[in-house]
Enzyme design. Structure first.
Site, PDB file in Angstrom:
ATOM      1  N   HIS A 129      14.904  -9.100   8.410  1.00  0.00           N
ATOM      2  CA  HIS A 129      13.998  -8.889   9.646  1.00  0.00           C
ATOM      3  C   HIS A 129      14.540  -9.934  10.841  1.00  0.00           C
ATOM      4  O   HIS A 129      14.629  -9.612  12.033  1.00  0.00           O
ATOM      5  CB  HIS A 129      12.570  -9.538   9.378  1.00  0.00           C
ATOM      6  CG  HIS A 129      11.815  -8.416   8.534  1.00  0.00           C
ATOM      7  ND1 HIS A 129      11.226  -8.619   7.253  1.00  0.00           N
ATOM      8  CD2 HIS A 129      11.558  -7.137   8.623  1.00  0.00           C
ATOM      9  CE1 HIS A 129      10.659  -7.794   6.619  1.00  0.00           C
ATOM     10  NE2 HIS A 129      10.704  -6.799   7.582  1.00  0.00           N
ATOM     11  N   LYS A 161      -0.859  -1.002   2.571  1.00  0.00           N
ATOM     12  CA  LYS A 161      -0.289  -2.039   1.879  1.00  0.00           C
ATOM     13  C   LYS A 161      -1.574  -3.458   1.639  1.00  0.00           C
ATOM     14  O   LYS A 161      -2.353  -3.481   2.520  1.00  0.00           O
ATOM     15  CB  LYS A 161       0.825  -2.784   2.741  1.00  0.00           C
ATOM     16  CG  LYS A 161       1.998  -1.788   2.697  1.00  0.00           C
ATOM     17  CD  LYS A 161       2.999  -2.347   3.219  1.00  0.00           C
ATOM     18  CE  LYS A 161       4.376  -1.479   3.449  1.00  0.00           C
ATOM     19  NZ  LYS A 161       5.579  -2.050   4.038  1.00  0.00           N
TER      20      LYS A 161
HETATM   21  N1  COA Z   1      14.907  -6.294   6.608  1.00  0.00           N
HETATM   22  C1  COA Z   1      14.364  -6.287   5.481  1.00  0.00           C
HETATM   23  N2  COA Z   1      13.272  -5.527   5.226  1.00  0.00           N
HETATM   24  C2  COA Z   1      13.113  -4.634   6.015  1.00  0.00           C
HETATM   25  C3  COA Z   1      13.677  -4.267   7.455  1.00  0.00           C
HETATM   26  C4  COA Z   1      14.775  -5.551   7.526  1.00  0.00           C
HETATM   27  N3  COA Z   1      15.590  -5.436   8.769  1.00  0.00           N
HETATM   28  N4  COA Z   1      13.320  -3.355   8.053  1.00  0.00           N
HETATM   29  C5  COA Z   1      12.436  -2.873   7.180  1.00  0.00           C
HETATM   30  N5  COA Z   1      12.315  -3.554   6.161  1.00  0.00           N
HETATM   31  C6  COA Z   1      11.325  -3.505   4.909  1.00  0.00           C
HETATM   32  C7  COA Z   1      10.114  -4.267   5.094  1.00  0.00           C
HETATM   33  O1  COA Z   1      10.502  -5.384   4.210  1.00  0.00           O
HETATM   34  C8  COA Z   1       9.242  -3.185   4.048  1.00  0.00           C
HETATM   35  O2  COA Z   1       9.587  -3.342   2.899  1.00  0.00           O
HETATM   36  P1  COA Z   1       8.476  -3.339   1.734  1.00  0.00           P
HETATM   37  O3  COA Z   1       7.704  -2.062   1.918  1.00  0.00           O
HETATM   38  O4  COA Z   1       9.273  -3.197   0.390  1.00  0.00           O
HETATM   39  O5  COA Z   1       7.590  -4.484   1.556  1.00  0.00           O
HETATM   40  C9  COA Z   1       9.588  -2.017   4.834  1.00  0.00           C
HETATM   41  O6  COA Z   1      10.871  -1.900   5.318  1.00  0.00           O
HETATM   42  C10 COA Z   1       8.822  -1.288   5.848  1.00  0.00           C
HETATM   43  O7  COA Z   1       7.909  -2.218   6.261  1.00  0.00           O
HETATM   44  P2  COA Z   1       7.430  -2.871   7.693  1.00  0.00           P
HETATM   45  O8  COA Z   1       8.798  -2.641   8.416  1.00  0.00           O
HETATM   46  O9  COA Z   1       6.813  -4.143   7.587  1.00  0.00           O
HETATM   47  O10 COA Z   1       6.595  -1.664   8.282  1.00  0.00           O
HETATM   48  P3  COA Z   1       5.531  -0.971   7.818  1.00  0.00           P
HETATM   49  O11 COA Z   1       5.835   0.366   7.236  1.00  0.00           O
HETATM   50  O12 COA Z   1       4.754  -1.789   6.576  1.00  0.00           O
HETATM   51  O13 COA Z   1       4.457  -0.672   8.790  1.00  0.00           O
HETATM   52  C11 COA Z   1       3.168  -1.477  10.967  1.00  0.00           C
HETATM   53  C12 COA Z   1       3.781  -1.689   9.721  1.00  0.00           C
HETATM   54  C13 COA Z   1       2.342  -2.526  11.078  1.00  0.00           C
HETATM   55  C14 COA Z   1       4.409  -1.387  11.935  1.00  0.00           C
HETATM   56  C15 COA Z   1       2.504   0.017  10.769  1.00  0.00           C
HETATM   57  O14 COA Z   1       1.989   0.062   9.589  1.00  0.00           O
HETATM   58  C16 COA Z   1       1.537   0.129  12.105  1.00  0.00           C
HETATM   59  O15 COA Z   1       2.091   0.671  12.920  1.00  0.00           O
HETATM   60  N6  COA Z   1       0.382  -0.149  11.873  1.00  0.00           N
HETATM   61  C17 COA Z   1      -0.747  -0.034  12.738  1.00  0.00           C
HETATM   62  C18 COA Z   1      -1.461   1.495  12.636  1.00  0.00           C
HETATM   63  C19 COA Z   1      -0.843   2.344  13.220  1.00  0.00           C
HETATM   64  O16 COA Z   1      -0.576   2.207  14.399  1.00  0.00           O
HETATM   65  N7  COA Z   1      -0.465   3.429  12.518  1.00  0.00           N
HETATM   66  C20 COA Z   1       0.262   4.743  12.916  1.00  0.00           C
HETATM   67  C21 COA Z   1       1.595   4.455  12.706  1.00  0.00           C
HETATM   68  S1  COA Z   1       2.448   6.158  13.029  1.00  0.00           S
END
Ligand code: COA
Length: 166
Positions: free
Chosen positions: A16, A40
């Site tokens: 990240h 989550k």
């Molecule tokens: N390095 C390490 N890990 C990474 C990464 C990087 N560069 N890029 C992505 N990841 C991983 C994360 O660690 C996470 O892993 P895990 O699921 O094993 O814990 C995974 O990829 C994706 O998680 P994250 O990037 O945190 O995003 P998310 O899929 O949980 O989405 C939000 C989070 C907040 C962006 C999303 O839920 C959201 O937009 N929520 C608001 C509601 C909304 O608008 N919903 C409509 C969306 S279409």
């Protein structure tokens, strides 16, 4: 240009951080947005995640960390953000990211999503792998910044079991 890098950051990893550094060089202002993924149950509370990110970006003048509730695009509009930044690590990320980008574009056509790839040595790290390995007292020192390592050690002190989060 103002961008947001949204995620759950449970916890923030070196992958990240790599994306944050890259995005901070591309955009005048970058928000690191800690949001809620309704699917989550995070290990770290919102403020714990906020504090970890804050301590890592404190020397990056054009980066701020924020917490948001509800739809990402609504928050982005409110903050006059023009670009959503997401990390693409491996092929398996693509489907979810593609779906999310298209959904967000349908909801807010004026906001673009751009994808950045972290360094290849970070491409297999995810927050859930970090949590799982740390829960079993495995060494995650190469995957997370020191501040996160300290917080993980505190969380799993005297515990040898899996976290309940998904
Ligand atoms: N390095 C390490 N890990 C990474 C990464 C990087 N560069 N890029 C992505 N990841 C991983 C994360 O660690 C996470 O892993 P895990 O699921 O094993 O814990 C995974 O990829 C994706 O998680 P994250 O990037 O945190 O995003 P998310 O899929 O949980 O989405 C939000 C989070 C907040 C962006 C999303 O839920 C959201 O937009 N929520 C608001 C509601 C909304 O608008 N919903 C409509 C969306 S279409």
């Amino acid at each position: 240009m103002k961008a947001i890098y949204p995620g759950t950051f449970d916890p923030i990893t070196n992958g990240h951080l790599d994306v944050i550094v890259r995005a901070s060089k591309m955009f005048e202002n970058l928000l690191v947005g800690i949001g809620k993924n309704p699917r989550k149950t995070p290990l770290f509370g919102m403020m714990e995640r906020f504090d970890m990110v804050q301590s890592l970006i404190k020397d990056m003048p054009n980066v701020v960390v924020v917490c948001f509730e509800g739809l990402l695009v609504n928050y982005a509009r409110k903050m006059q953000v023009e670009v959503i930044v997401r990390g693409l690590r491996v092929y398996s990320d693509f489907e979810t990211e593609f779906q999310m980008a298209l959904a967000n574009r349908t909801l807010a056509p004026e906001i673009e999503t751009v994808f950045l790839t972290p360094r290849h040595e970070h491409s297999y790290i995810s927050s859930s792998v970090v949590r799982e390995v740390a829960a079993f007292k495995g060494n995650v020192a190469n995957w997370v910044p020191d501040v996160v390592l300290i917080e993980l050690n505190k969380k799993f002190q005297n515990k040898g079991e899996m976290p309940e989060s998904g």
